[in-house]
Design a protein around this motif. Structure first.
Motif, PDB file in Angstrom:
ATOM      1  N   ASP A  54       2.088 -10.215  11.856  1.00 35.47           N
ATOM      2  CA  ASP A  54       1.012  -9.572  11.111  1.00 35.47           C
ATOM      3  C   ASP A  54       0.300  -8.557  12.001  1.00 35.47           C
ATOM      4  OD1 ASP A  54       1.469 -11.052   8.818  1.00 35.47           O
ATOM      5  OD2 ASP A  54       0.171 -12.689   9.483  1.00 35.47           O
ATOM      6  N   PHE A  55       0.061  -7.381  11.431  1.00 36.99           N
ATOM      7  CA  PHE A  55      -0.625  -6.319  12.161  1.00 36.99           C
ATOM      8  C   PHE A  55      -1.984  -6.047  11.524  1.00 36.99           C
ATOM      9  CE2 PHE A  55       3.931  -5.451  12.739  1.00 36.99           C
ATOM     10  CZ  PHE A  55       4.005  -5.363  14.134  1.00 36.99           C
ATOM     11  N   ASP A  56      -2.913  -5.540  12.335  1.00 34.03           N
ATOM     12  CA  ASP A  56      -4.212  -5.135  11.791  1.00 34.03           C
ATOM     13  C   ASP A  56      -4.055  -3.943  10.840  1.00 34.03           C
ATOM     14  OD1 ASP A  56      -5.576  -7.052  13.385  1.00 34.03           O
ATOM     15  OD2 ASP A  56      -5.603  -5.656  15.084  1.00 34.03           O
ATOM     16  N   PHE A  57      -3.124  -3.040  11.177  1.00 36.14           N
ATOM     17  CA  PHE A  57      -2.924  -1.821  10.386  1.00 36.14           C
ATOM     18  C   PHE A  57      -1.435  -1.566  10.180  1.00 36.14           C
ATOM     19  CE2 PHE A  57      -6.999  -1.080  12.551  1.00 36.14           C
ATOM     20  CZ  PHE A  57      -7.806  -0.720  11.477  1.00 36.14           C
ATOM     21  N   ASP A  58      -1.149  -0.889   9.088  1.00 32.82           N
ATOM     22  CA  ASP A  58       0.205  -0.369   8.905  1.00 32.82           C
ATOM     23  C   ASP A  58       0.429   0.847   9.800  1.00 32.82           C
ATOM     24  OD1 ASP A  58       0.915  -2.166   6.722  1.00 32.82           O
ATOM     25  OD2 ASP A  58      -0.514  -0.991   5.531  1.00 32.82           O
ATOM     26  N   LEU A  59      -0.645   1.619   9.993  1.00 34.20           N
ATOM     27  CA  LEU A  59      -0.582   2.829  10.802  1.00 34.20           C
ATOM     28  C   LEU A  59      -1.873   2.997  11.567  1.00 34.20           C
ATOM     29  CD1 LEU A  59       0.580   5.649  11.630  1.00 34.20           C
ATOM     30  CD2 LEU A  59      -0.471   6.556   9.529  1.00 34.20           C
ATOM     31  N   PHE A  60      -1.743   3.306  12.842  1.00 32.55           N
ATOM     32  CA  PHE A  60      -2.915   3.678  13.629  1.00 32.55           C
ATOM     33  C   PHE A  60      -2.659   5.062  14.214  1.00 32.55           C
ATOM     34  CE2 PHE A  60      -6.239   3.892  16.690  1.00 32.55           C
ATOM     35  CZ  PHE A  60      -7.243   3.077  16.181  1.00 32.55           C
ATOM     36  N   VAL A  61      -3.576   5.984  13.939  1.00 39.79           N
ATOM     37  CA  VAL A  61      -3.461   7.370  14.384  1.00 39.79           C
ATOM     38  C   VAL A  61      -4.424   7.606  15.541  1.00 39.79           C
ATOM     39  CG1 VAL A  61      -3.658   9.790  13.727  1.00 39.79           C
ATOM     40  CG2 VAL A  61      -2.871   8.102  12.052  1.00 39.79           C
ATOM     41  N   ILE A  62      -3.933   8.205  16.610  1.00 42.03           N
ATOM     42  CA  ILE A  62      -4.791   8.588  17.735  1.00 42.03           C
ATOM     43  C   ILE A  62      -4.957  10.104  17.693  1.00 42.03           C
ATOM     44  CG2 ILE A  62      -5.108   8.551  20.224  1.00 42.03           C
ATOM     45  CD1 ILE A  62      -3.350   6.110  20.380  1.00 42.03           C
TER      46      ILE A  62
ATOM     47  N   ALA B  50       0.411   6.394  -0.125  1.00 42.38           N
ATOM     48  CA  ALA B  50       1.388   5.333   0.153  1.00 42.38           C
ATOM     49  C   ALA B  50       0.758   3.949   0.184  1.00 42.38           C
ATOM     50  CB  ALA B  50       2.100   5.618   1.478  1.00 42.38           C
ATOM     51  N   GLY B  51      -0.574   3.903   0.041  1.00 43.91           N
ATOM     52  CA  GLY B  51      -1.246   2.609   0.007  1.00 43.91           C
ATOM     53  C   GLY B  51      -1.268   1.881   1.324  1.00 43.91           C
ATOM     54  N   ALA B  52      -1.086   2.589   2.421  1.00 44.53           N
ATOM     55  CA  ALA B  52      -1.062   1.956   3.734  1.00 44.53           C
ATOM     56  C   ALA B  52      -2.474   1.678   4.232  1.00 44.53           C
ATOM     57  CB  ALA B  52      -0.325   2.852   4.731  1.00 44.53           C
ATOM     58  N   HIS B  53      -2.601   0.627   5.035  1.00 45.21           N
ATOM     59  CA  HIS B  53      -3.868   0.334   5.715  1.00 45.21           C
ATOM     60  C   HIS B  53      -3.858   1.112   7.022  1.00 45.21           C
ATOM     61  CE1 HIS B  53      -6.816  -2.836   7.544  1.00 45.21           C
ATOM     62  NE2 HIS B  53      -7.425  -1.707   7.194  1.00 45.21           N
ATOM     63  N   VAL B  54      -4.777   2.070   7.155  1.00 46.59           N
ATOM     64  CA  VAL B  54      -4.714   3.044   8.244  1.00 46.59           C
ATOM     65  C   VAL B  54      -5.995   3.013   9.061  1.00 46.59           C
ATOM     66  CG1 VAL B  54      -4.414   5.488   8.829  1.00 46.59           C
ATOM     67  CG2 VAL B  54      -3.222   4.533   6.846  1.00 46.59           C
TER      68      VAL B  54
ATOM     69  N   THR C 117      -3.858  -3.744  16.478  1.00 45.82           N
ATOM     70  CA  THR C 117      -2.401  -3.704  16.386  1.00 45.82           C
ATOM     71  C   THR C 117      -1.983  -2.936  15.134  1.00 45.82           C
ATOM     72  OG1 THR C 117      -2.333  -5.813  15.184  1.00 45.82           O
ATOM     73  CG2 THR C 117      -2.164  -5.904  17.589  1.00 45.82           C
ATOM     74  N   ALA C 118      -0.809  -2.341  15.202  1.00 44.84           N
ATOM     75  CA  ALA C 118      -0.320  -1.539  14.075  1.00 44.84           C
ATOM     76  C   ALA C 118       1.207  -1.560  14.055  1.00 44.84           C
ATOM     77  CB  ALA C 118      -0.820  -0.097  14.179  1.00 44.84           C
ATOM     78  N   ARG C 119       1.752  -1.556  12.854  1.00 44.52           N
ATOM     79  CA  ARG C 119       3.207  -1.502  12.714  1.00 44.52           C
ATOM     80  C   ARG C 119       3.743  -0.171  13.244  1.00 44.52           C
ATOM     81  NH1 ARG C 119       6.316  -4.657   9.842  1.00 44.52           N
ATOM     82  NH2 ARG C 119       4.501  -5.499   8.743  1.00 44.52           N
ATOM     83  N   HIS C 120       3.000   0.909  12.979  1.00 39.35           N
ATOM     84  CA  HIS C 120       3.384   2.236  13.455  1.00 39.35           C
ATOM     85  C   HIS C 120       2.175   2.881  14.119  1.00 39.35           C
ATOM     86  CE1 HIS C 120       7.053   1.975  11.080  1.00 39.35           C
ATOM     87  NE2 HIS C 120       6.314   1.625  10.044  1.00 39.35           N
ATOM     88  N   ILE C 121       2.425   3.640  15.185  1.00 33.44           N
ATOM     89  CA  ILE C 121       1.380   4.382  15.884  1.00 33.44           C
ATOM     90  C   ILE C 121       1.771   5.857  15.884  1.00 33.44           C
ATOM     91  CG2 ILE C 121       0.215   4.778  18.092  1.00 33.44           C
ATOM     92  CD1 ILE C 121       0.684   1.795  18.714  1.00 33.44           C
ATOM     93  N   LEU C 122       0.811   6.704  15.533  1.00 34.74           N
ATOM     94  CA  LEU C 122       1.047   8.152  15.489  1.00 34.74           C
ATOM     95  C   LEU C 122       0.152   8.835  16.518  1.00 34.74           C
ATOM     96  CD1 LEU C 122       2.395  10.630  14.139  1.00 34.74           C
ATOM     97  CD2 LEU C 122       0.426  10.709  12.592  1.00 34.74           C
ATOM     98  N   LEU C 123       0.768   9.549  17.439  1.00 38.60           N
ATOM     99  CA  LEU C 123       0.030  10.327  18.433  1.00 38.60           C
ATOM    100  C   LEU C 123      -0.213  11.726  17.885  1.00 38.60           C
ATOM    101  CD1 LEU C 123       2.197   9.355  21.526  1.00 38.60           C
ATOM    102  CD2 LEU C 123       0.063   8.276  20.791  1.00 38.60           C
TER     103      LEU C 123
END
Length: 452
Positions: free
Chosen positions: A2-10, A27-31, A132-138
């Motif tokens: 389990d992640f806090d977010f589906d996506l975390f953007v920096i 997309a209904g993601a938790h960001v 935590t996040a499933r995906h991280i975007l820089l």
């Protein structure tokens, strides 16, 4: 897991914000998104937007001079920098608030904090909080680069120019790229005595040679002291300002020195290399065609990847990332035939290949004309515009279009559609001219001026 977010953007610039908003709203993601400075990034806070507003401001001195030639009784007073800056700050605050509000409306959790990576799925905020996040975007953008020179600590960068308490009377601008040339024209238009050093043979390296030569001549005609083949050797603080020792022997004192010698990807201190994210020599995050790094859960878009450093490109990259990762439609951002503009005075609009690059690919025909436009000609100004098409001699496709003129940025946006569609020279020829305009010359260029 389990992640806090589906996506975390920096990063809260154009690319990061677009990706966060689309992932959350479509997309209904938790960001989650972290931005350590101000929302809006380089473009909104310290780049495109404030620069273009300064371009507008700097153009009114010439407009008032033209107005007198057209019969208006006008008298220009002194430029009120504090008054303009106050309005500029208010506008940037308004735009930043729109960025923040739109993120919150989309359901994005916003953190006003620096964030670094702990591992492939974990970021740590400045206060020690871990997410935590499933995906991280820089999407951390870029930052000005200042070479090592004795006295560099006294100098400004493009980030500082919008925050000056007062305009200098004399300024030295170091650099020959579009940022240096734009600010040289802006400050010259605002009444500052501008000297520009560039160590290369001609300003605007990478742009079409004929176009950049045309702009250099225009800048000098307007009073900018452009000195190519010249560099700074040393800077000292003296009672009168900043003393600059130059490589051409023309040592002088200036109130300010602005370094506009390029930008570097803002990737340092994020913990990337320890995780296996590959960086280029200049710090650019290396990604594949889908903006994915060597670590599968980590992606990057925008200037930090140093692919094509333009705001609309970062936005497209952010949207393509969402399509790929959250909508199940693998999408590569299109970096081919992207139109652009340099907001010198006059402007440069460009799309496609330069004459020099096109020649390396095969035989070409060059259609070009330079002339005094109606508006400035009537006012008695000697300024000339340039219209140029680079055409493949075999397929007849227009490979490149280059315009040097007032409002060239507006014109190249429309010309870019035709070039992107693969228009031929005959397609341009079949188009009836809009008269009287400057742009009509693009469809009335009948004979090539040279072939290669």
């Amino acid at each position: 897991m389990d992640f806090d977010f589906d996506l975390f953007v920096i990063g809260g610039g154009s690319g990061g914000v677009r990706a966060a908003r689309l992932a959350a709203s479509e997309a209904g993601a938790h960001v989650g998104l972290a931005e350590e400075y101000r929302m809006g990034g380089t473009c909104v806070i310290r780049g495109c937007v404030p620069k273009k507003l300064m371009v507008f401001a700097s153009g009114y001195r010439g407009a008032l001079e033209d107005a007198r030639a057209y019969g208006w009784e006008v008298q220009a007073g002194a430029f009120d920098w504090p008054g303009f800056r106050a309005r500029l700050d208010a506008e940037l605050n308004r735009l930043e608030n729109i960025y923040r509000t739109n993120l919150l409306k989309a359901g994005v959790d916003v953190y006003h904090s620096r964030a670094v990576l702990e591992d492939a799925h974990t970021v740590r905020l400045a206060d020690g909080t871990v997410k935590t996040a499933r995906h991280i975007l820089l999407a951390t953008g870029g930052q000005p680069f200042v070479p090592e020179v004795d006295g560099a600590e006294y100098c400004l960068t493009s980030n500082d120019i919008f925050r000056l308490d007062e305009l200098p009377k004399r300024i030295l601008i170091v650099g020959g790229g579009y940022i240096a040339c734009e600010f040289a024209c802006i400050l010259n238009g605002l009444g500052v005595q501008v000297t520009q050093y560039y160590r290369g043979a001609q300003i605007l390296r990478g742009f079409d040679d004929e176009a950049r030569g045309h702009i250099a001549e225009a800048m000098r005609d307007q009073g900018v002291d452009v000195r190519c083949g010249t560099d700074v050797l040393k800077i000292d603080k003296v009672p009168q300002g900043l003393w600059v020792k130059s490589s051409d022997g023309h040592d002088a004192v200036y109130d300010q020195v602005l370094y506009a010698t390029g930008r570097r990807p803002n990737s340092a201190g994020l913990g990337l290399e320890d995780l296996g994210v590959k960086l280029a020599g200049n710090g650019a995050v290396e990604v594949d065609g889908y903006s994915q790094t060597a670590v599968p859960s980590i992606y990057a878009v925008g200037d930090v990847t140093d692919r094509l450093n333009l705001t609309p490109v970062a936005i497209r990259e952010g949207a393509a990332f969402v399509e790929t990762v959250f909508k199940g439609t693998p999408t590569m951002p299109d970096h081919d035939l992207v139109a652009g503009a340099v907001f010198t005075q006059p402007e440069l609009g460009t799309v496609g290949l330069t004459e020099e690059d096109a020649r390396e690919q095969g035989p070409v025909e060059i259609y070009s004309t330079a002339f005094r436009p109606m508006q400035s000609g009537f006012a008695g100004r000697s300024s000339r515009v340039l219209m140029k098409l680079v055409v493949c001699a075999q397929t007849r496709r227009v490979l490149g279009c280059h315009i040097v003129a007032d409002h060239a940025g507006e014109m190249i946006q429309l010309a870019g559609v035709a070039v992107k569609m693969g228009a031929t020279k005959e397609d341009f020829d079949r188009t009836v001219a809009v008269h009287p305009t400057m742009a009509e010359e693009l469809v009335t260029l009948k004979a090539p001026v040279r072939s290669a």
